[in-house]
Write an enzyme that holds these catalytic residues in place. Sequence first.
Site, PDB file in Angstrom:
ATOM      1  N   GLY A 151       0.824  -1.209   0.000  1.00 15.58           N
ATOM      2  CA  GLY A 151       0.000   0.000   0.000  1.00 15.58           C
ATOM      3  C   GLY A 151       0.859   1.260   0.000  1.00 15.58           C
ATOM      4  O   GLY A 151       2.099   1.198  -0.013  1.00 15.58           O
ATOM      5  N   ASP A 170      -4.012 -12.882   3.096  1.00 16.64           N
ATOM      6  CA  ASP A 170      -4.967 -12.058   3.834  1.00 16.64           C
ATOM      7  C   ASP A 170      -4.706 -12.245   5.329  1.00 16.64           C
ATOM      8  O   ASP A 170      -4.588 -13.389   5.783  1.00 16.64           O
ATOM      9  CB  ASP A 170      -6.387 -12.532   3.465  1.00 16.64           C
ATOM     10  CG  ASP A 170      -7.430 -11.504   3.831  1.00 16.64           C
ATOM     11  OD1 ASP A 170      -7.435 -11.055   4.997  1.00 16.64           O
ATOM     12  OD2 ASP A 170      -8.225 -11.143   2.945  1.00 16.64           O
ATOM     13  N   SER A 227      -4.989   6.732  13.352  1.00 21.46           N
ATOM     14  CA  SER A 227      -5.288   7.886  12.506  1.00 21.46           C
ATOM     15  C   SER A 227      -5.778   9.052  13.353  1.00 21.46           C
ATOM     16  O   SER A 227      -6.409   8.853  14.400  1.00 21.46           O
ATOM     17  CB  SER A 227      -6.391   7.490  11.525  1.00 21.46           C
ATOM     18  OG  SER A 227      -6.908   8.623  10.872  1.00 21.46           O
ATOM     19  N   TYR A 231     -15.019   3.628   9.946  1.00 22.36           N
ATOM     20  CA  TYR A 231     -13.573   3.504   9.743  1.00 22.36           C
ATOM     21  C   TYR A 231     -12.818   4.001  10.978  1.00 22.36           C
ATOM     22  O   TYR A 231     -11.961   3.317  11.525  1.00 22.36           O
ATOM     23  CB  TYR A 231     -13.135   4.289   8.492  1.00 22.36           C
ATOM     24  CG  TYR A 231     -11.639   4.523   8.435  1.00 22.36           C
ATOM     25  CD1 TYR A 231     -10.764   3.461   8.218  1.00 22.36           C
ATOM     26  CD2 TYR A 231     -11.097   5.802   8.616  1.00 22.36           C
ATOM     27  CE1 TYR A 231      -9.384   3.679   8.202  1.00 22.36           C
ATOM     28  CE2 TYR A 231      -9.730   6.021   8.599  1.00 22.36           C
ATOM     29  CZ  TYR A 231      -8.880   4.957   8.382  1.00 22.36           C
ATOM     30  OH  TYR A 231      -7.512   5.162   8.371  1.00 22.36           O
ATOM     31  N   LYS A 289     -10.355   2.067  14.134  1.00 22.38           N
ATOM     32  CA  LYS A 289      -9.039   2.473  14.647  1.00 22.38           C
ATOM     33  C   LYS A 289      -9.098   2.637  16.164  1.00 22.38           C
ATOM     34  O   LYS A 289      -8.195   2.212  16.876  1.00 22.38           O
ATOM     35  CB  LYS A 289      -8.589   3.789  13.987  1.00 22.38           C
ATOM     36  CG  LYS A 289      -8.342   3.678  12.489  1.00 22.38           C
ATOM     37  CD  LYS A 289      -7.163   2.778  12.187  1.00 22.38           C
ATOM     38  CE  LYS A 289      -6.950   2.573  10.710  1.00 22.38           C
ATOM     39  NZ  LYS A 289      -5.899   1.589  10.412  1.00 22.38           N
TER      40      LYS A 289
HETATM   41  P1  NAD Z   1      -3.470   1.522   1.416  1.00 24.02           P
HETATM   42  O1  NAD Z   1      -4.864   1.082   1.114  1.00 24.02           O
HETATM   43  O2  NAD Z   1      -2.647   2.072   0.320  1.00 24.02           O
HETATM   44  O3  NAD Z   1      -2.679   0.318   2.102  1.00 24.02           O
HETATM   45  C1  NAD Z   1      -3.298  -0.647   2.924  1.00 24.02           C
HETATM   46  C2  NAD Z   1      -2.892  -2.015   2.363  1.00 24.02           C
HETATM   47  O4  NAD Z   1      -3.472  -3.038   3.173  1.00 24.02           O
HETATM   48  C3  NAD Z   1      -3.368  -2.241   0.937  1.00 24.02           C
HETATM   49  O5  NAD Z   1      -2.261  -2.589   0.122  1.00 24.02           O
HETATM   50  C4  NAD Z   1      -4.374  -3.385   1.047  1.00 24.02           C
HETATM   51  O6  NAD Z   1      -4.352  -4.227  -0.088  1.00 24.02           O
HETATM   52  C5  NAD Z   1      -3.892  -4.079   2.312  1.00 24.02           C
HETATM   53  N1  NAD Z   1      -4.924  -4.838   3.033  1.00 24.02           N
HETATM   54  C6  NAD Z   1      -6.143  -4.404   3.419  1.00 24.02           C
HETATM   55  N2  NAD Z   1      -6.786  -5.390   4.067  1.00 24.02           N
HETATM   56  C7  NAD Z   1      -5.950  -6.467   4.103  1.00 24.02           C
HETATM   57  C8  NAD Z   1      -6.049  -7.771   4.628  1.00 24.02           C
HETATM   58  N3  NAD Z   1      -7.153  -8.197   5.242  1.00 24.02           N
HETATM   59  N4  NAD Z   1      -4.994  -8.621   4.483  1.00 24.02           N
HETATM   60  C9  NAD Z   1      -3.872  -8.208   3.854  1.00 24.02           C
HETATM   61  N5  NAD Z   1      -3.726  -6.978   3.324  1.00 24.02           N
HETATM   62  C10 NAD Z   1      -4.761  -6.112   3.450  1.00 24.02           C
HETATM   63  O7  NAD Z   1      -3.565   2.567   2.628  1.00 24.02           O
HETATM   64  P2  NAD Z   1      -2.436   3.514   3.226  1.00 24.02           P
HETATM   65  O8  NAD Z   1      -2.798   4.896   2.900  1.00 24.02           O
HETATM   66  O9  NAD Z   1      -1.099   2.997   2.896  1.00 24.02           O
HETATM   67  O10 NAD Z   1      -2.740   3.300   4.775  1.00 24.02           O
HETATM   68  C11 NAD Z   1      -1.998   2.391   5.565  1.00 24.02           C
HETATM   69  C12 NAD Z   1      -2.570   2.379   6.965  1.00 24.02           C
HETATM   70  O11 NAD Z   1      -2.529   3.692   7.500  1.00 24.02           O
HETATM   71  C13 NAD Z   1      -4.023   1.933   7.058  1.00 24.02           C
HETATM   72  O12 NAD Z   1      -4.182   1.197   8.245  1.00 24.02           O
HETATM   73  C14 NAD Z   1      -4.782   3.235   7.140  1.00 24.02           C
HETATM   74  O13 NAD Z   1      -6.011   3.065   7.800  1.00 24.02           O
HETATM   75  C15 NAD Z   1      -3.824   4.067   7.959  1.00 24.02           C
HETATM   76  N6  NAD Z   1      -3.982   5.511   7.742  1.00 24.02           N
HETATM   77  C16 NAD Z   1      -3.898   6.029   6.486  1.00 24.02           C
HETATM   78  C17 NAD Z   1      -4.061   7.384   6.285  1.00 24.02           C
HETATM   79  C18 NAD Z   1      -4.007   7.974   4.898  1.00 24.02           C
HETATM   80  O14 NAD Z   1      -4.449   9.103   4.728  1.00 24.02           O
HETATM   81  N7  NAD Z   1      -3.464   7.313   3.904  1.00 24.02           N
HETATM   82  C19 NAD Z   1      -4.298   8.225   7.379  1.00 24.02           C
HETATM   83  C20 NAD Z   1      -4.357   7.678   8.654  1.00 24.02           C
HETATM   84  C21 NAD Z   1      -4.188   6.304   8.824  1.00 24.02           C
HETATM   85  C1  UD1 Z   2      -9.969  12.084   5.409  1.00 24.07           C
HETATM   86  C2  UD1 Z   2     -10.839  11.120   6.168  1.00 24.07           C
HETATM   87  C3  UD1 Z   2     -10.136  10.715   7.455  1.00 24.07           C
HETATM   88  C4  UD1 Z   2      -8.741  10.169   7.155  1.00 24.07           C
HETATM   89  C5  UD1 Z   2      -7.967  11.249   6.395  1.00 24.07           C
HETATM   90  C6  UD1 Z   2      -6.583  10.834   6.034  1.00 24.07           C
HETATM   91  C7  UD1 Z   2     -13.131  11.756   5.582  1.00 24.07           C
HETATM   92  C8  UD1 Z   2     -14.404  12.375   6.091  1.00 24.07           C
HETATM   93  N1  UD1 Z   2     -12.117  11.740   6.459  1.00 24.07           N
HETATM   94  O1  UD1 Z   2      -9.821  13.214   6.196  1.00 24.07           O
HETATM   95  O2  UD1 Z   2     -10.873   9.725   8.126  1.00 24.07           O
HETATM   96  O3  UD1 Z   2      -8.072   9.851   8.355  1.00 24.07           O
HETATM   97  O4  UD1 Z   2      -8.688  11.535   5.197  1.00 24.07           O
HETATM   98  O5  UD1 Z   2      -6.636   9.876   5.030  1.00 24.07           O
HETATM   99  O6  UD1 Z   2     -13.058  11.269   4.476  1.00 24.07           O
HETATM  100  N2  UD1 Z   2     -11.236  18.269   0.137  1.00 24.07           N
HETATM  101  C9  UD1 Z   2     -11.805  19.010  -0.880  1.00 24.07           C
HETATM  102  N3  UD1 Z   2     -12.039  18.404  -2.071  1.00 24.07           N
HETATM  103  C10 UD1 Z   2     -11.738  17.086  -2.316  1.00 24.07           C
HETATM  104  C11 UD1 Z   2     -11.146  16.345  -1.272  1.00 24.07           C
HETATM  105  C12 UD1 Z   2     -10.915  16.968  -0.052  1.00 24.07           C
HETATM  106  O7  UD1 Z   2     -12.090  20.200  -0.704  1.00 24.07           O
HETATM  107  O8  UD1 Z   2     -12.002  16.594  -3.426  1.00 24.07           O
HETATM  108  C13 UD1 Z   2     -10.936  18.943   1.418  1.00 24.07           C
HETATM  109  C14 UD1 Z   2     -11.626  18.343   2.622  1.00 24.07           C
HETATM  110  O9  UD1 Z   2     -12.872  18.907   2.837  1.00 24.07           O
HETATM  111  C15 UD1 Z   2     -10.607  18.663   3.732  1.00 24.07           C
HETATM  112  C16 UD1 Z   2      -9.252  18.634   3.019  1.00 24.07           C
HETATM  113  O10 UD1 Z   2      -9.545  18.811   1.641  1.00 24.07           O
HETATM  114  O11 UD1 Z   2     -10.827  19.964   4.226  1.00 24.07           O
HETATM  115  C17 UD1 Z   2      -8.512  17.327   3.196  1.00 24.07           C
HETATM  116  O12 UD1 Z   2      -9.381  16.267   2.844  1.00 24.07           O
HETATM  117  P1  UD1 Z   2      -8.892  14.740   2.849  1.00 24.07           P
HETATM  118  O13 UD1 Z   2      -7.642  14.619   2.069  1.00 24.07           O
HETATM  119  O14 UD1 Z   2     -10.053  13.888   2.437  1.00 24.07           O
HETATM  120  O15 UD1 Z   2      -8.505  14.468   4.390  1.00 24.07           O
HETATM  121  P2  UD1 Z   2      -9.396  14.622   5.719  1.00 24.07           P
HETATM  122  O16 UD1 Z   2     -10.633  15.377   5.482  1.00 24.07           O
HETATM  123  O17 UD1 Z   2      -8.505  15.139   6.786  1.00 24.07           O
END
Ligand code: NAD
Ligand code: UD1
Length: 338
Positions: free
Chosen positions: A10, A58, A124, A148, A152
Amino acid sequence: MMVLVTGATGYIGAHTCVELLAAGHDVVAVDNLANSKVQVLSRIRELTGRDVRFYEADILDGGQVDRIFGENAIDAVVHFAALKSVPESVAEPLRYYHNNVTGTLNLCARMARHGVRRIVFSSSATVYGASVTMPLTEDAPLAPVNPYGRTKEMIERILRDVYESDNAWSVALLRYFNPVGAHPSGRIGEDPNGVPGNLMPYITQVAVGKRQELVVFGDDFETDDGTGVRDYIHVVDLATGHLKALDRIAAGPGIHTYNLGTGTGYSVLEMVRAFERASGVSIPYRIGGRRPGDAAVSYCDPTKARTELAWTATRGIDEMCLDSWRWQSQNPRGYEAG
Ligand code: NAD
Ligand code: UD1
């Protein structure tokens, strides 16, 4: 250390694998490819000159997880694997609770069976909900507003209970703010399926002509320009935070929670302007309605990570935008082209 990385292919997982390998750790990777592509692995090899041992599996499958622990002398787990779309979690809560919560229960049970008690967990900022007091410190009340976010919060709770039951565990709960950017090589980055839900990938897809215009979700928040403010953090900074967290949990048992963010918030329009500066491409946008559940402002106090982990984010929004753009412009179809 030999580190098992779940969700390794990911977005954040891949960047963390690169930093782990570069720091000399061995990586065993597991992913079911539900939201990522196997091509990531060759890019990681290309960047580091090293291989990860990859299992397409998985984490819900106990037998497979057992096999991974049986075949590798794992020292610690970095647990990214999860489903992460907020709207999807509202539409399909059972799938989200099952994948994220049951998946983690399964993983931890197998860890315990194999005597592995060190885990870094991807939490998160979403666990804080729409808190009004900024900046957010780790002791702010938890009030996630969607399934979601609740997965967490539940997993954090579960890991605390596991530690309470057996003080030999060593756990880091990392609350990420808004990860953006990509590896500076442009070889790995964020490759979302379908229409991006998050701001930065949406902007980069508008920039390459894949989407027509950005819709800004509301300009009537109580912020300087009326648009939402977030704590964007470069994904490479986030990745290095995991290495510091691993050092911390390797030093001895305990359970620790850390915000990983920069401590500075930027509005949607500030991000649009920063991206235009970095890329030289103009981003057409229009103001739309608010997205349900969106907070006006969210940014963290990163002091605890700085003092206890000796970690601080060093990359600013210009670098975040430049690196996001390099990745998107060099890989307009993501990993699809191989
Ligand atoms: P991502 O979707 O790119 O990566 C998650 C990976 O987990 C994917 O490759 C998916 O295929 C794999 N996966 C999901 N379920 C699985 C399972 N049951 N078994 C094996 N593999 C599985 O997401 P990311 O952005 O890299 O996020 C990584 C982690 O960070 C996640 O736990 C996400 O909730 C958390 N997180 C992400 C963000 C963000 O904005 N990207 C913000 C806060 C927290
Ligand atoms: C989202 C998720 C949050 C997650 C976080 C990081 C929601 C409600 N919340 O939050 O759970 O932890 O991403 O992955 O989805 N925006 C626009 N136009 C767009 C997209 C976003 O204006 O097309 C704005 C949003 O309103 C926000 C900011 O951009 O103010 C950031 O948005 P986003 O990247 O989705 O992150 P979060 O809202 O922080």
